[in-house]
Design a protein around this motif. Structure first.
Motif, PDB file in Angstrom:
ATOM      1  N   GLU A 163       0.719  -1.279   0.131  1.00 19.60           N
ATOM      2  CA  GLU A 163       0.075   0.143   0.089  1.00 19.60           C
ATOM      3  C   GLU A 163       0.952   1.168  -0.076  1.00 19.60           C
ATOM      4  O   GLU A 163       0.371   2.383  -0.526  1.00 19.60           O
ATOM      5  N   ASP A 164       2.025   1.367   0.402  1.00 26.18           N
ATOM      6  CA  ASP A 164       2.987   2.492   0.594  1.00 26.18           C
ATOM      7  C   ASP A 164       3.930   2.635  -0.449  1.00 26.18           C
ATOM      8  O   ASP A 164       4.752   3.414  -0.448  1.00 26.18           O
ATOM      9  N   TYR A 165       3.534   1.740  -1.623  1.00 29.19           N
ATOM     10  CA  TYR A 165       4.534   2.115  -2.870  1.00 29.19           C
ATOM     11  C   TYR A 165       4.555   3.349  -3.234  1.00 29.19           C
ATOM     12  O   TYR A 165       3.532   3.986  -3.471  1.00 29.19           O
ATOM     13  N   GLU A 166       5.816   3.706  -3.433  1.00 34.11           N
ATOM     14  CA  GLU A 166       5.808   5.238  -4.092  1.00 34.11           C
ATOM     15  C   GLU A 166       6.739   4.913  -5.405  1.00 34.11           C
ATOM     16  O   GLU A 166       7.814   4.234  -5.450  1.00 34.11           O
ATOM     17  N   SER A 167       6.288   5.482  -6.654  1.00 37.27           N
ATOM     18  CA  SER A 167       7.002   5.377  -7.935  1.00 37.27           C
ATOM     19  C   SER A 167       8.514   5.850  -7.837  1.00 37.27           C
ATOM     20  O   SER A 167       8.778   6.841  -7.218  1.00 37.27           O
ATOM     21  N   ARG A 168       9.572   5.261  -8.442  1.00 37.96           N
ATOM     22  CA  ARG A 168      10.920   5.630  -8.570  1.00 37.96           C
ATOM     23  C   ARG A 168      11.306   5.066  -9.732  1.00 37.96           C
ATOM     24  O   ARG A 168      10.941   4.554 -10.597  1.00 37.96           O
ATOM     25  N   GLU A 169      12.780   5.806 -10.061  1.00 35.50           N
ATOM     26  CA  GLU A 169      13.199   5.458 -11.143  1.00 35.50           C
ATOM     27  C   GLU A 169      14.679   4.631 -10.820  1.00 35.50           C
ATOM     28  O   GLU A 169      15.341   5.065  -9.904  1.00 35.50           O
TER      29      GLU A 169
END
Length: 248
Positions: A54-60
């Motif tokens: 649920e706490d996933y944040e987009s990143r590269e």
């Protein structure tokens, strides 16, 4: 031959190739975002527990390369003790075989000890593992980039990768959303509709070791309970077509 003209042609071709590559990666990232936004409620019709996501944040991220360090040589040229050895060495008997005890030992007595973080997934009651970190990400499941402590007898082995840098053969791109990956695992029957995702960690996995250099790809490490089976899966974080790796 007009070398000036030839040089200009090669330069123009190089720019065009890079623009095409960037365009392809941009489209692939957009397709992933679009797929997520249009994602069917497949998972909601199962009993798969994805609450840890649920706490996933987009990143590269992108692929990286490095060189296994000869820690024996480094130890011989330093004032540190014999624990700075890539082969298995004994650990002082007064060191407590606990996470806290070994944390203190590695930070104070092991070559570049603070570069390693505790691996809860791979550690067991009689074996404690610390993975080497690159930036904020662990390098998973490889003796070339870890501290491994064994209790009986109390010994330690160490591997360290130096000179880590981005690969010339990759560019930064958006990491694949773990929710989408779990849906794919279910649709491909790699997991059942009753699976529980215990943990999901983003890091790097060594995919190639050659000529004293290693190449590492971003991978998701999923800890999954499926019925009475506990599994560790490594799924590529950038490309759906890469093989899924399962820890035996």
């Amino acid at each position: 031959m007009d070398w000036k003209l030839t040089k200009s042609i090669f330069l123009a071709a190089f720019i065009v190739i890079n623009l095409v590559l960037i365009y392809m990666i941009y489209n692939e990232s957009n397709e992933e975002v679009s797929r997520l936004s249009e994602q069917s409620d497949v998972l909601s019709k199962t009993n798969i527990d994805t609450s840890v996501l649920e706490d996933y944040e987009s990143r590269e991220m992108q692929m990286i390369v490095g060189e296994p360090e000869d820690i024996k040589t480094e130890a011989a040229n330093s004032a540190d003790d014999s624990t700075n050895n890539q082969t298995t060495v004994p650990v002082d008997e007064d060191v407590a075989f606990t996470r806290d005890g070994l944390e203190k030992f590695k930070n104070n007595s092991v070559y570049k000890g603070e570069a390693y973080h505790y691996d809860e997934v791979m550690s067991e009651s009689d074996a404690v593992v610390f993975n080497q970190m690159y930036e904020d990400y662990p390098i998973f499941s490889n003796e070339l980039a870890r501290l491994y402590f064994s209790e009986e007898p109390m010994t330690m082995s160490q591997g360290y990768i130096e000179n880590i840098e981005p690969s010339d053969f990759s560019v930064r791109q958006t990491v694949r959303n773990p929710n989408v990956i779990i849906e794919e695992l279910y649709m491909n029957e790699d997991i059942t509709g009753n699976a529980v995702i215990e943990s999901a960690k983003l890091g790097y996995y060594i995919i190639l070791e050659e000529n004293n250099q290693v190449m590492m790809r971003p991978k998701w490490q999923f800890e999954i309970t499926d019925g009475d089976i506990e599994r560790i899966l490594y799924v590529d974080a950038l490309n759906q077509t890469e093989d899924i790796i399962e820890r035996e």
